[in-house]
Design a protein around this motif. Structure first.
Motif, PDB file in Angstrom:
ATOM      1  N   ALA A  61       0.834  -1.214   0.000  1.00  0.00           N
ATOM      2  CA  ALA A  61       0.000   0.000   0.000  1.00  0.00           C
ATOM      3  C   ALA A  61       0.863   1.256   0.000  1.00  0.00           C
ATOM      4  O   ALA A  61       0.644   2.180  -0.808  1.00  0.00           O
ATOM      5  N   ILE A  62       1.869   1.315   0.890  1.00  0.00           N
ATOM      6  CA  ILE A  62       2.689   2.524   1.003  1.00  0.00           C
ATOM      7  C   ILE A  62       3.576   2.709  -0.222  1.00  0.00           C
ATOM      8  O   ILE A  62       3.678   3.813  -0.775  1.00  0.00           O
ATOM      9  N   GLN A  63       4.217   1.628  -0.679  1.00  0.00           N
ATOM     10  CA  GLN A  63       5.061   1.749  -1.878  1.00  0.00           C
ATOM     11  C   GLN A  63       4.224   2.073  -3.111  1.00  0.00           C
ATOM     12  O   GLN A  63       4.673   2.806  -4.000  1.00  0.00           O
ATOM     13  N   GLY A  64       2.993   1.556  -3.147  1.00  0.00           N
ATOM     14  CA  GLY A  64       2.095   1.883  -4.255  1.00  0.00           C
ATOM     15  C   GLY A  64       1.743   3.362  -4.269  1.00  0.00           C
ATOM     16  O   GLY A  64       1.674   3.993  -5.332  1.00  0.00           O
ATOM     17  N   MET A  65       1.511   3.935  -3.079  1.00  0.00           N
ATOM     18  CA  MET A  65       1.235   5.379  -2.988  1.00  0.00           C
ATOM     19  C   MET A  65       2.431   6.185  -3.486  1.00  0.00           C
ATOM     20  O   MET A  65       2.272   7.163  -4.229  1.00  0.00           O
ATOM     21  N   GLY A 382      -1.170  11.668  -0.940  1.00  0.00           N
ATOM     22  CA  GLY A 382      -1.990  10.770  -1.759  1.00  0.00           C
ATOM     23  C   GLY A 382      -3.448  11.159  -1.827  1.00  0.00           C
ATOM     24  O   GLY A 382      -4.155  10.778  -2.769  1.00  0.00           O
ATOM     25  N   ASN A 383      -3.930  11.925  -0.828  1.00  0.00           N
ATOM     26  CA  ASN A 383      -5.332  12.352  -0.807  1.00  0.00           C
ATOM     27  C   ASN A 383      -5.511  13.830  -1.156  1.00  0.00           C
ATOM     28  O   ASN A 383      -6.623  14.347  -1.079  1.00  0.00           O
ATOM     29  N   ASN A 384      -4.414  14.489  -1.525  1.00  0.00           N
ATOM     30  CA  ASN A 384      -4.449  15.913  -1.854  1.00  0.00           C
ATOM     31  C   ASN A 384      -4.744  16.094  -3.346  1.00  0.00           C
ATOM     32  O   ASN A 384      -3.918  15.811  -4.200  1.00  0.00           O
ATOM     33  N   LYS A 385      -5.949  16.572  -3.661  1.00  0.00           N
ATOM     34  CA  LYS A 385      -6.369  16.712  -5.058  1.00  0.00           C
ATOM     35  C   LYS A 385      -5.563  17.769  -5.798  1.00  0.00           C
ATOM     36  O   LYS A 385      -5.414  17.699  -7.019  1.00  0.00           O
ATOM     37  N   GLU A 386      -5.047  18.753  -5.067  1.00  0.00           N
ATOM     38  CA  GLU A 386      -4.216  19.783  -5.710  1.00  0.00           C
ATOM     39  C   GLU A 386      -2.930  19.178  -6.274  1.00  0.00           C
ATOM     40  O   GLU A 386      -2.394  19.658  -7.280  1.00  0.00           O
ATOM     41  N   ILE A 387      -2.430  18.142  -5.638  1.00  0.00           N
ATOM     42  CA  ILE A 387      -1.203  17.486  -6.099  1.00  0.00           C
ATOM     43  C   ILE A 387      -1.521  16.316  -7.023  1.00  0.00           C
ATOM     44  O   ILE A 387      -0.909  16.162  -8.082  1.00  0.00           O
ATOM     45  N   MET A 388      -2.515  15.498  -6.643  1.00  0.00           N
ATOM     46  CA  MET A 388      -2.761  14.231  -7.339  1.00  0.00           C
ATOM     47  C   MET A 388      -3.887  14.286  -8.359  1.00  0.00           C
ATOM     48  O   MET A 388      -4.071  13.331  -9.127  1.00  0.00           O
ATOM     49  N   GLY A 389      -4.618  15.387  -8.378  1.00  0.00           N
ATOM     50  CA  GLY A 389      -5.710  15.481  -9.347  1.00  0.00           C
ATOM     51  C   GLY A 389      -6.747  14.399  -9.133  1.00  0.00           C
ATOM     52  O   GLY A 389      -7.247  14.197  -8.024  1.00  0.00           O
ATOM     53  N   GLU A 390      -7.058  13.639 -10.212  1.00  0.00           N
ATOM     54  CA  GLU A 390      -8.063  12.573 -10.122  1.00  0.00           C
ATOM     55  C   GLU A 390      -7.479  11.256  -9.598  1.00  0.00           C
ATOM     56  O   GLU A 390      -8.221  10.286  -9.401  1.00  0.00           O
ATOM     57  N   ASN A 391      -6.167  11.240  -9.394  1.00  0.00           N
ATOM     58  CA  ASN A 391      -5.504   9.984  -9.014  1.00  0.00           C
ATOM     59  C   ASN A 391      -5.184   9.916  -7.522  1.00  0.00           C
ATOM     60  O   ASN A 391      -4.111   9.452  -7.122  1.00  0.00           O
ATOM     61  N   THR A 392      -6.112  10.376  -6.707  1.00  0.00           N
ATOM     62  CA  THR A 392      -5.923  10.281  -5.261  1.00  0.00           C
ATOM     63  C   THR A 392      -6.095   8.825  -4.806  1.00  0.00           C
ATOM     64  O   THR A 392      -6.531   7.970  -5.574  1.00  0.00           O
ATOM     65  N   ASN A 393      -5.742   8.565  -3.552  1.00  0.00           N
ATOM     66  CA  ASN A 393      -5.823   7.199  -3.021  1.00  0.00           C
ATOM     67  C   ASN A 393      -7.239   6.641  -3.078  1.00  0.00           C
ATOM     68  O   ASN A 393      -8.214   7.374  -2.878  1.00  0.00           O
ATOM     69  N   SER A 394      -7.340   5.354  -3.313  1.00  0.00           N
ATOM     70  CA  SER A 394      -8.633   4.672  -3.204  1.00  0.00           C
ATOM     71  C   SER A 394      -8.935   4.459  -1.718  1.00  0.00           C
ATOM     72  O   SER A 394      -8.054   4.583  -0.857  1.00  0.00           O
ATOM     73  N   LYS A 395     -10.179   4.127  -1.406  1.00  0.00           N
ATOM     74  CA  LYS A 395     -10.560   3.866  -0.010  1.00  0.00           C
ATOM     75  C   LYS A 395      -9.743   2.706   0.555  1.00  0.00           C
ATOM     76  O   LYS A 395      -9.319   2.736   1.714  1.00  0.00           O
ATOM     77  N   PHE A 396      -9.537   1.677  -0.267  1.00  0.00           N
ATOM     78  CA  PHE A 396      -8.789   0.505   0.182  1.00  0.00           C
ATOM     79  C   PHE A 396      -7.345   0.874   0.522  1.00  0.00           C
ATOM     80  O   PHE A 396      -6.806   0.444   1.545  1.00  0.00           O
ATOM     81  N   SER A 397      -6.721   1.698  -0.334  1.00  0.00           N
ATOM     82  CA  SER A 397      -5.348   2.151  -0.084  1.00  0.00           C
ATOM     83  C   SER A 397      -5.276   2.951   1.211  1.00  0.00           C
ATOM     84  O   SER A 397      -4.337   2.803   2.002  1.00  0.00           O
ATOM     85  N   VAL A 399      -7.315   2.743   3.813  1.00  0.00           N
ATOM     86  CA  VAL A 399      -7.502   1.842   4.956  1.00  0.00           C
ATOM     87  C   VAL A 399      -6.181   1.162   5.306  1.00  0.00           C
ATOM     88  O   VAL A 399      -5.745   1.152   6.468  1.00  0.00           O
ATOM     89  N   LEU A 400      -5.508   0.598   4.288  1.00  0.00           N
ATOM     90  CA  LEU A 400      -4.221  -0.071   4.515  1.00  0.00           C
ATOM     91  C   LEU A 400      -3.170   0.928   5.003  1.00  0.00           C
ATOM     92  O   LEU A 400      -2.350   0.606   5.871  1.00  0.00           O
ATOM     93  N   GLY A 401      -3.188   2.135   4.434  1.00  0.00           N
ATOM     94  CA  GLY A 401      -2.230   3.163   4.822  1.00  0.00           C
ATOM     95  C   GLY A 401      -2.380   3.560   6.284  1.00  0.00           C
ATOM     96  O   GLY A 401      -1.388   3.667   7.012  1.00  0.00           O
ATOM     97  N   PHE A 402      -3.636   3.749   6.727  1.00  0.00           N
ATOM     98  CA  PHE A 402      -3.865   4.138   8.124  1.00  0.00           C
ATOM     99  C   PHE A 402      -3.581   2.982   9.090  1.00  0.00           C
ATOM    100  O   PHE A 402      -3.131   3.212  10.214  1.00  0.00           O
ATOM    101  N   ILE A 403      -3.825   1.752   8.646  1.00  0.00           N
ATOM    102  CA  ILE A 403      -3.454   0.590   9.472  1.00  0.00           C
ATOM    103  C   ILE A 403      -1.939   0.544   9.640  1.00  0.00           C
ATOM    104  O   ILE A 403      -1.424   0.302  10.736  1.00  0.00           O
ATOM    105  N   THR A 404      -1.209   0.807   8.537  1.00  0.00           N
ATOM    106  CA  THR A 404       0.257   0.840   8.591  1.00  0.00           C
ATOM    107  C   THR A 404       0.734   1.921   9.552  1.00  0.00           C
ATOM    108  O   THR A 404       1.621   1.684  10.384  1.00  0.00           O
ATOM    109  N   LEU A 405       0.144   3.100   9.434  1.00  0.00           N
ATOM    110  CA  LEU A 405       0.499   4.216  10.321  1.00  0.00           C
ATOM    111  C   LEU A 405       0.249   3.850  11.779  1.00  0.00           C
ATOM    112  O   LEU A 405       1.104   4.089  12.647  1.00  0.00           O
ATOM    113  N   PHE A 406      -0.891   3.226  12.041  1.00  0.00           N
ATOM    114  CA  PHE A 406      -1.247   2.842  13.413  1.00  0.00           C
ATOM    115  C   PHE A 406      -0.261   1.802  13.965  1.00  0.00           C
ATOM    116  O   PHE A 406       0.261   1.958  15.075  1.00  0.00           O
ATOM    117  N   ILE A 407       0.014   0.773  13.182  1.00  0.00           N
ATOM    118  CA  ILE A 407       0.901  -0.306  13.641  1.00  0.00           C
ATOM    119  C   ILE A 407       2.320   0.209  13.866  1.00  0.00           C
ATOM    120  O   ILE A 407       2.955  -0.106  14.879  1.00  0.00           O
TER     121      ILE A 407
END
Length: 421
Positions: A61-65, A382-397, A399-407
């Motif tokens: 998830a993180i490397q994909g972002m 990854g969720n900033n539309k000004e930087i990523m335009g239409e290619n922001t993170n998916s909900k699944f990404s 979820v995995l990203g925040f789980i990674t941050l938490f762990i």
């Protein structure tokens, strides 16, 4: 007569998609990582096998972002940080990253030298360390990115050696499956130290920067303009996921080997990769020992250019230097000089008498403590539309990203608690 163009096979098409993600994942299993996994197996047996299953989706998830950020912005992660976030934040990241990366390079060079000396005892460790550093320096400066990328992709094959070893010795596969799917946690400093070390080794901040920059390099090497669409992003995900699967499989099999052989033989302390190889020889035979040792050399040659390169890209992008492994030395002097310096400083650790295991412990813990901050920033980008335009993170990404941050945060806080308890 009409000529029909032969369609490439599925395997050939799949192999053609592999690039930055494969190299990033494979380079994650460097000699210092192998030492960490070996210590986990020797100290706790098979109790940490479940971490390989846990870290795969988190890494992917993180490397994909990071890869998506590179593709969409056509810039390295450092440039994005510099352009959209406060300068002090960037400088703090650099301040924490550089010592860890340099020590990591030094520990890898020492590990390769020690293993090579073990195979050919007549040649001192220091001579091998100097030779490996010189070879790497020559390859990085002499050859353009495309050739280096091909070399790195072939070196990924060295990781497959670690998947052979567990099948050469007797295993209790029921116990292996149990420890893979049922987490075991010991509430003490030693266990949380190894957990943070494994998390810091697998989810390493330098790989975030390398992944984004290599996507940009790949785009620059293309003869045509790449439009980021679903197909391009899908190809990127295939590449990244393949690299992360390979990385976690290697981690799994190294812990399995050392956990089932060294732990069961009463060997509880492994400080260096050559110790792991030496300990395996009388227990599993000469062939296993050689396979383990040769794998270390291959992974070192793969990982050190990634470590040195990521550090130099971070510096170049911060200070606006000309940079790129496709450029010749006169075109990007500062960039290549910083690579040379990082390799020489890393090499000097062997002559300064700095313990590789202490360097590794500091490196892994530093990665483990700084990764949560960077992951939070990557999630924000990854969720900033000004930087990523239409290619922001998916909900699944997300979820995995925040789980990674938490762990990563919980593991780091737990380690600090046990260190000062």
């Amino acid at each position: 007569m009409t000529k029909f163009k032969k369609r490439p096979s599925k395997l050939k098409k799949f192999l053609g998609l592999l690039g930055p993600g494969l190299v990033t994942g494979a380079s994650d299993d460097d000699p210092s990582g192998i030492a960490t996994y070996s210590q986990a197996g020797a100290q706790f047996g098979l109790a940490t096998l479940w971490l390989a299953l846990l870290t795969f989706p988190l890494m992917a998830a993180i490397q994909g972002m990071c890869a998506r950020i590179g593709l969409v912005t056509s810039q390295g992660l450092t440039v994005t940080l510099k352009n959209h976030y406060s300068k002090p934040l960037l400088y703090i990241m650099l301040l924490f990253s550089f010592p860890a990366i340099t020590l990591n390079i030094g520990a890898d060079i020492q590990g390769m030298g020690a293993v090579a000396h073990m195979i050919i005892p007549a040649i001192p460790v220091s001579v091998f360390c100097v030779a490996f550093t010189a070879i790497l320096m020559f390859i990085i400066i002499k050859y353009p990115y495309q050739k280096i990328a091909k070399i790195l992709k072939w070196l990924c094959l060295s990781l497959l050696l670690y998947m052979i070893v567990p099948f050469m010795i007797k295993q209790d596969w029921v116990l292996v499956v149990k420890n893979t799917f049922i987490p075991t946690i010991h509430f003490n400093k030693e266990f949380f130290s190894i957990v943070v070390a494994i998390l810091g080794t697998t989810i390493s901040p330098y790989l975030f920067f390398w992944q984004a920059t290599m996507e940009v390099e790949n785009m620059a090497q293309s003869k045509r303009k790449i439009i980021v669409n679903k197909r391009v992003l899908g190809d990127m995900r295939t590449d990244v996921n393949t690299g992360m699967v390979l990385s976690n499989l290697v981690m799994f099999f190294i812990i399995l080997t050392t956990g089932s052989v060294l732990y069961n033989s009463g060997i509880r302390q492994i400080d260096t990769v050559d110790q792991a190889a030496k300990a395996l020889e009388p227990l599993t035979g000469k062939l296993t020992y050689l396979i383990f040792a040769i794998g270390v050399l291959g992974t070192g040659l793969l990982a050190i250019p990634v470590l040195a390169g990521s550090q130099s890209y971070m510096l170049a992008e911060t200070f606006g230097w000309e940079a790129g492994l496709d450029k010749k030395f006169p075109q990007a002097k500062a960039f290549y000089i910083s690579i040379i310096i990082s390799l020489l400083v890393g090499l000097s650790l062997d002559f300064l008498g700095i313990s590789p295991i202490k360097a590794l412990l500091f490196t892994a813990i530093t990665y483990g403590l700084t990764a949560p901050i960077l992951i939070a920033i990557i999630l924000h980008i990854g969720n900033n539309k000004e930087i990523m335009g239409e290619n922001t993170n998916s909900k699944f990404s997300n979820v995995l990203g925040f789980i990674t941050l938490f762990i990563m945060t919980v593991a780091a806080v737990a380690l600090i608690y046990f260190l000062f308890k």
